[in-house]
Motif scaffolding. Structure first.
Motif, mmCIF file in Angstrom:
data_model
loop_
_atom_site.group_PDB
_atom_site.id
_atom_site.type_symbol
_atom_site.label_atom_id
_atom_site.label_comp_id
_atom_site.label_asym_id
_atom_site.label_seq_id
_atom_site.Cartn_x
_atom_site.Cartn_y
_atom_site.Cartn_z
ATOM 1 N N LYS A 23 15.069 -6.219 2.596
ATOM 2 C CA LYS A 23 13.976 -7.156 2.860
ATOM 3 C C LYS A 23 13.564 -7.827 1.544
ATOM 4 O O LYS A 23 12.537 -7.515 0.956
ATOM 5 C CB LYS A 23 12.783 -6.431 3.477
ATOM 6 C CG LYS A 23 13.078 -5.832 4.845
ATOM 7 C CD LYS A 23 13.166 -6.918 5.872
ATOM 8 C CE LYS A 23 13.359 -6.323 7.258
ATOM 9 N NZ LYS A 23 13.510 -7.329 8.279
ATOM 10 N N LEU A 80 12.361 -11.078 -0.577
ATOM 11 C CA LEU A 80 11.659 -12.334 -0.361
ATOM 12 C C LEU A 80 12.405 -13.468 -1.039
ATOM 13 O O LEU A 80 13.174 -13.270 -1.966
ATOM 14 C CB LEU A 80 10.236 -12.238 -0.920
ATOM 15 C CG LEU A 80 9.345 -11.181 -0.273
ATOM 16 C CD1 LEU A 80 7.999 -11.171 -0.979
ATOM 17 C CD2 LEU A 80 9.168 -11.456 1.198
ATOM 18 N N THR A 113 4.577 -14.856 18.365
ATOM 19 C CA THR A 113 4.296 -13.721 17.477
ATOM 20 C C THR A 113 2.867 -13.235 17.648
ATOM 21 O O THR A 113 2.598 -12.030 17.680
ATOM 22 C CB THR A 113 4.539 -14.121 16.010
ATOM 23 O OG1 THR A 113 5.899 -14.544 15.860
ATOM 24 C CG2 THR A 113 4.265 -12.961 15.069
ATOM 25 N N SER A 164 1.982 -9.001 13.997
ATOM 26 C CA SER A 164 2.211 -9.634 12.706
ATOM 27 C C SER A 164 3.622 -10.190 12.668
ATOM 28 O O SER A 164 4.522 -9.721 13.379
ATOM 29 C CB SER A 164 1.996 -8.656 11.549
ATOM 30 O OG SER A 164 3.058 -7.724 11.488
ATOM 31 N N SER A 165 3.827 -11.202 11.829
ATOM 32 C CA SER A 165 5.160 -11.783 11.666
ATOM 33 C C SER A 165 6.105 -10.779 11.035
ATOM 34 O O SER A 165 7.300 -10.739 11.362
ATOM 35 C CB SER A 165 5.068 -13.041 10.798
ATOM 36 O OG SER A 165 4.244 -14.012 11.414
ATOM 37 N N LEU A 166 5.595 -9.967 10.104
ATOM 38 C CA LEU A 166 6.443 -8.974 9.456
ATOM 39 C C LEU A 166 6.990 -7.987 10.470
ATOM 40 O O LEU A 166 8.185 -7.644 10.444
ATOM 41 C CB LEU A 166 5.644 -8.244 8.371
ATOM 42 C CG LEU A 166 6.371 -7.086 7.670
ATOM 43 C CD1 LEU A 166 7.607 -7.586 6.954
ATOM 44 C CD2 LEU A 166 5.435 -6.369 6.704
ATOM 45 N N LEU A 198 9.824 -9.541 12.463
ATOM 46 C CA LEU A 198 11.070 -9.592 11.702
ATOM 47 C C LEU A 198 11.720 -8.212 11.622
ATOM 48 O O LEU A 198 12.945 -8.078 11.763
ATOM 49 C CB LEU A 198 10.790 -10.127 10.291
ATOM 50 C CG LEU A 198 10.410 -11.607 10.183
ATOM 51 C CD1 LEU A 198 9.990 -11.934 8.761
ATOM 52 C CD2 LEU A 198 11.579 -12.492 10.595
ATOM 53 N N GLN A 199 10.918 -7.186 11.396
ATOM 54 C CA GLN A 199 11.463 -5.832 11.286
ATOM 55 C C GLN A 199 12.086 -5.376 12.601
ATOM 56 O O GLN A 199 13.177 -4.792 12.612
ATOM 57 C CB GLN A 199 10.348 -4.872 10.853
ATOM 58 C CG GLN A 199 9.881 -5.082 9.428
ATOM 59 C CD GLN A 199 8.634 -4.282 9.100
ATOM 60 O OE1 GLN A 199 7.768 -4.075 9.945
ATOM 61 N NE2 GLN A 199 8.540 -3.817 7.870
ATOM 62 N N ASP A 217 0.717 -1.626 7.028
ATOM 63 C CA ASP A 217 1.860 -2.456 6.652
ATOM 64 C C ASP A 217 3.179 -1.719 6.830
ATOM 65 O O ASP A 217 4.206 -2.330 7.125
ATOM 66 C CB ASP A 217 1.727 -2.916 5.195
ATOM 67 C CG ASP A 217 0.629 -3.961 5.036
ATOM 68 O OD1 ASP A 217 0.195 -4.510 6.062
ATOM 69 O OD2 ASP A 217 0.203 -4.214 3.897
ATOM 70 N N ASP A 218 3.160 -0.414 6.623
ATOM 71 C CA ASP A 218 4.394 0.371 6.717
ATOM 72 C C ASP A 218 4.495 1.079 8.065
ATOM 73 O O ASP A 218 5.230 2.053 8.201
ATOM 74 C CB ASP A 218 4.468 1.389 5.580
ATOM 75 C CG ASP A 218 3.211 2.246 5.488
ATOM 76 O OD1 ASP A 218 2.275 2.005 6.256
ATOM 77 O OD2 ASP A 218 3.171 3.148 4.632
#
Length: 1007
Positions: free
Chosen positions: A8, A10, A75, A81-83, A86-87, A453-454
């Motif tokens: 991942k 950026l 989304t 979340s967008s993250l 993607l994940q 976040d994780d």
């Protein structure tokens, strides 16, 4: 708190940092040289280090396209979340089959179909006459008892159908299995084949004949037998292609009867289809007692009749709904990471697929939902629904001839009926396993609700093996002892129902027994039965005793773990007899302080480490008393690592008691300091600043009282001088204590003057402690050493404004400014931050008693790797604290053993380059503040140490890792932890195996 997802990176992370172009064309040579030097000094970023995204002004303010707007809207609705979107998309790409592989698998399936249909027929013989079988193949079934009625002949299957997840598109890598149902012709079967294992004998013979002929075909590189979901009565044939595609796919052949061959009314959970007279090889009882029902046996027959109908139901529901298919794939990953889909009784991918169908039918899931929403909905349902109490059904019929849910609850632990209303899909799932699934679902929902976040990393990418998820592990071996347990517990009906599988028959009664005995000590009890390995077609099938080890995991409650008393009813109560029968000789009458006379059990445990192992005494006593399983067959893994933190003279204690003694002595000294009379300023705070006072010193100090015959007194200095003819006196490490005095306008504003005033306070402190409390003291300009009860405390007087005074710097123009200096930073760390950290971790130990053992084991291991000088005590204590404050996806450890394993896992997998380890002490940091800390970390990464640990009091500088470790030392620690973790876990899961947990690595060591 987990590692960053692999790959991942950026945008802009691969190139070097941008260099500013000159603003003016006519630039001087000196400016050009300076610019050249800047370009030379600008080095490319370190490999693997994430860099902030740099966008041009046009890109930054570019209007989004319609496609981007639609994606953002999706989304917002389907993900949080967008993250996360993607994940999830990247994970699904990794686990799904590519089109090229599907084409190769389809071609192989076509070849399998042709080979199966060409297998020659066999004339009819008696079931017990198996002389026609070739010498190179064995029947994949234990034929006990051997005598059985019926005839068998082989004919090619009437139909070959691919069933299962492959056709549905929910099959996931890396283990790709394709299930193929072979419908046996009606001519093979007879009306009463449902009785006494006749159907299963014919099924096994059918597979044996197929196996022999397919093994001769050069298309197949491997032809082997295996049990279907661990059921010993239902073998399957595994086919793998030859050559480079050997690991591409495993085709599993499942013979099954025609869908309407067996009468459903004969296979209800209340019916018997295994006669006692036949199974026990004795004449039927003449007392007219009814035959015991065989619900599991009946279910295994029904499962084979419903393969195609289940496929049709799944295909109808999941057919065009890509979100449902993605949700099933994510659920399979979730189960696999938690090892909940392995072995007999696990929650398979088929079961979660049917659960999705049920939730769609009850409108709790819509076909337009995303995979993430399906995952969340199913986890929410599992977390809040107890199928052991209130079963569910896919059947919409109101036929009165169908059995009620209550009938299934009497026969099975977990109830989930299919659309026919007669087949319990969760027949093999134990209550213990379902409660474990519930527990994991509840933890997962808490993690998703936190919106961390994780969260994706912890939910779907972090493995949770049993040895790392449970506090204590229990192995029962050899499994043949469970046969005697079945006889002791009188489990003949269960043996009859399970086809002689004494492990399955004894499992539920043993778990119920242990849950009752452990009581309030236990939060969750789980079991693990490893899958029976596949075997060659020329070998006999594995026996029940050869199916590995029965492993039980205990998740303990810290609040009730260390109690040595099991309090029973009063002696005159009717429950007293049951209590005595349950505990046997360990139960005794005792009179308590309130005058009550009660039955009670008292366990032998003197130290805290022994109290943590009381469950071992409970388990071994109950198994020996009620199941005839001796202690030699119970391999309990709960405290083998604790011997590593025992002192030289300690045999039963791991030092918690010695630490508690030192802390109590410190508390007494604190009270004396608070009560001192005669100081010019009163004491405002007393704080400890030593690992002993936060319970993390590996080997706690022992109180030392000098033997005066070993010393010569020096009267003029009030000291003792060791005599040269006597042994060297013991070294006593002083424990720093910071004594804060109240503020006053009389304090000077000069740094040197403050030091002199503090020195005067140190002298006065020693005088008052000696005069008022008779303590031996030695005062210096910087501290006062106090000997109390054999411990030495080094008291340091602190003034709260002194660090600020040290920051004041005067410029040549005479202007004063504040700037951090090495002296001010060191003083603030020693007098403010370290005492505060010690106080907080002391409180953490009171909340989680296992923290001390985990932190001490961690430091013991790091120093044993000769890396102790690179890490401060405080940094390792904070890493250990993170395991308790942020245990996701686990629960906080209740034993040092599991905490140390998680320490190794955290150290070896955490992305130290791109993430700070946030230790949220006292839960002071909000989610928004943690996001801000991570953003600031990425922006200032080049100026920060290689290992960054953030606390609420230290959000930017990572005080405890400023001086180390270096990048090389940290990498060495990560490598060693990654190597040590699987080795240690293997040794703990197999205590009888070779190896010593105390042995360190010897590779790459040169003297």
């Amino acid at each position: 708190m987990g590692p960053a997802p692999a790959g991942k990176q950026l945008r802009g992370a691969t190139g070097g940092p941008e260099v500013m172009e000159p603003a003016l064309e006519g630039k001087s040579k000196e400016g050009k040289k300076a610019s050249s030097r800047k370009r030379t000094l600008a080095e490319p970023p370190e490999k693997g280090l994430l860099q902030p995204v740099k966008l041009s002004r046009a890109e930054l303010y570019k209007e989004p396209t319609n496609e981007e707007l639609n994606r953002l809207r999706e989304t917002e609705i389907l993900f949080h979340s967008s993250l996360l979107r993607l994940q999830v998309e990247e994970l699904l790409k990794e686990v799904k089959l590519s089109e090229k592989k599907k084409d190769r698998i389809d071609a192989f399936l076509q070849e399998v179909n042709q080979r199966v249909m060409r297998v020659p027929s066999v004339p009819e013989t008696e079931l017990t006459d198996q002389a026609w079988l070739p010498a190179g193949v064995r029947v994949p079934l234990h034929q006990v008892p051997y005598a059985v009625k019926g005839c068998f002949r082989f004919l090619p299957p009437a139909q070959v159908v691919v069933v299962g997840s492959y056709l549905l598109g929910t099959c996931i890598r890396p283990d790709v299995n394709v299930d193929v149902a072979l419908t046996m012709p009606r001519e093979i079967l007879q009306d009463k084949d449902g009785l006494n294992q006749r159907y299963f004998r014919k099924r096994a013979l059918y597979l044996a004949h197929l196996a022999y002929h397919l093994a001769q075909d050069p298309l197949f590189g491997s032809v082997r037998f295996s049990y279907t979901n661990g059921c010993h009565l239902k073998p399957s044939l595994l086919l793998r292609p030859r050559g480079k595609d050997e690991r591409l796919v495993t085709v599993r052949l499942h013979p099954c009867p025609p869908p309407d061959f067996f009468r459903p009314c004969r296979l209800l959970p209340t019916k018997n289809n295994v006669r006692s007279a036949w199974y026990r090889a004795q004449s039927a009882a003449g007392d007219g007692s009814p035959e015991p029902p065989t619900p599991h046996y009946n279910t295994w027959v029904l499962q084979d009749t419903a393969l195609e109908s289940h496929l049709q139901l799944l295909s109808t529901t999941l057919g065009s709904a890509q979100g449902l298919k993605d949700g099933v794939a994510l659920l399979k990953v979730w189960l696999r990471q938690r090892e909940l889909d392995k072995g007999k009784g696990g929650l398979t991918g088929f079961l979660v697929s049917m659960l999705v169908v049920f939730l769609v039918s009850t409108r709790k899931i819509h076909t337009t939902m995303s995979g993430y929403q399906v995952l969340r909905s199913v986890l929410q349902f599992l977390a809040t629904t107890d199928l052991t109490v209130n079963g569910i059904s896919l059947c919409l019929s109101s036929d009165p001839s169908l059995p009620a849910l209550a009938d299934f609850h009497q026969a099975f632990s977990v109830v989930f009926l299919d659309s026919s209303g007669r087949l319990n899909l969760c027949a093999d799932v134990t209550a213990c396993t379902y409660h474990q699934v519930q527990h994991e679902a509840q933890l997962s929902m808490m993690l998703l609700d936190s919106k961390a976040d994780d969260g994706f990393q912890l939910l779907l990418m972090t493995p949770k093996p049993m040895i790392r998820a449970f506090d204590h592990i229990l192995h029962l071996r050899p499994l043949s002892r469970l046969q005697a347990a079945c006889h002791r517990l009188k489990l003949w009906p269960e043996l009859q129902d399970n086809g002689g599988d004494y492990v399955s028959a004894a499992l539920d009664p043993l778990i119920t027994l242990l849950e009752q005995g452990l009581g309030t000590r236990l939060h969750l009890l789980a079991h693990s039965r490893p899958p029976v390995p596949e075997w060659d077609i020329s070998q006999d099938p594995p026996k029940h005793k050869d199916s590995g080890t029965l492993t039980l995991g205990l998740l303990l409650r810290p609040e009730g773990l260390t109690s040595i008393l099991e309090l029973g009813p009063e002696a005159d109560q009717p429950e007293a007899a049951e209590f005595r029968q349950f505990w046997g000789s360990r139960s005794e009458l005792r009179r308590f302080q309130d005058g009550a006379i009660r039955e009670a059990v008292v366990w032998e445990a003197a130290s805290m480490s022994q109290k943590r192992l009381i469950p071992h005494q409970v388990v071994t006593h109950l198994l020996a008393l009620h199941a005839d399983i001796p202690e030699t067959c119970v391999h309990y893994v709960g405290g083998p690592l604790e011997a590593l933190i025992q002192g030289l003279k300690e045999t039963s204690s791991t030092g918690e008691e010695a630490l508690a003694v030192a802390v109590r002595c410190y508390d007494d000294l604190s009270r004396l300091l608070w009560g001192l009379e005669g100081l010019p300023l009163t004491v405002s705070a007393v704080q400890g600043a030593h690992p002993v006072l936060r319970y993390t010193e590996v080997f706690p100090p022992t109180p030392v009282r000098p033997a005066f015959s070993f010393y010569e007194p020096l009267q003029e200095r009030s000291s003792l001088l060791p005599r040269p003819d006597k042994p060297c006196p013991a070294y006593v490490e002083p424990m720093p204590v910071v004594c804060h005095l109240e503020g006053s306008g009389q304090w000077p504003q000069d740094a040197e003057a403050v030091r002199r005033v503090r020195a005067a306070f140190q002298l006065r402190l020693a005088e008052l402690l000696t005069q008022q409390h008779g303590l031996q003291c030695r005062a210096t300009a910087t501290h006062t050493d106090v000997l109390k009860d054999g411990f030495v405390f080094r008291i340091r007087v602190a003034y709260h404004r002194e660090p600020q005074i040290l920051r004041e710097v005067q410029s040549p123009e005479g202007l004063n400014s504040l700037r951090d200096t090495p002296a001010s930073l060191c003083l603030e760390r020693d007098t403010r931050q370290l005492p505060l950290l010690t106080s907080v971790l002391h409180g953490l130990q009171q909340q989680h008693p296992a923290f001390s053992g985990v932190a001490r084991l961690a430091k013991r291991w790091v120093r044993a790797q000769l890396l102790g000088e690179g890490f401060t005590d405080e940094s390792l204590d904070l890493v250990a604290a993170a395991l308790f404050l942020h245990p996701e996806p686990f629960t906080p450890p209740s034993s040092p053993q599991v905490g140390f394993l998680r320490f190794l896992f955290l150290v070896s997998t955490f992305d130290w380059k791109n993430n700070p380890l946030i230790v949220n002490l006292n839960n002071e940091l909000t989610v928004e503040e943690q996001v801000e800390i991570r953003s600031g970390f990425l922006a200032a990464r080049a100026q920060l140490p290689v290992m960054v640990i953030v606390t609420p009091q230290d959000r930017k500088n990572s005080v405890w890792t400023q001086d180390g470790p270096s990048a090389q030392i940290l990498q060495q620690l990560v490598v060693l932890a990654a190597e040590a973790l699987p080795v240690l876990e293997k040794q703990l899961m197999d205590p009888r195996g070779p190896g010593d947990i105390r042995m360190g690595p010897r590779e790459n060591v040169s003297l």
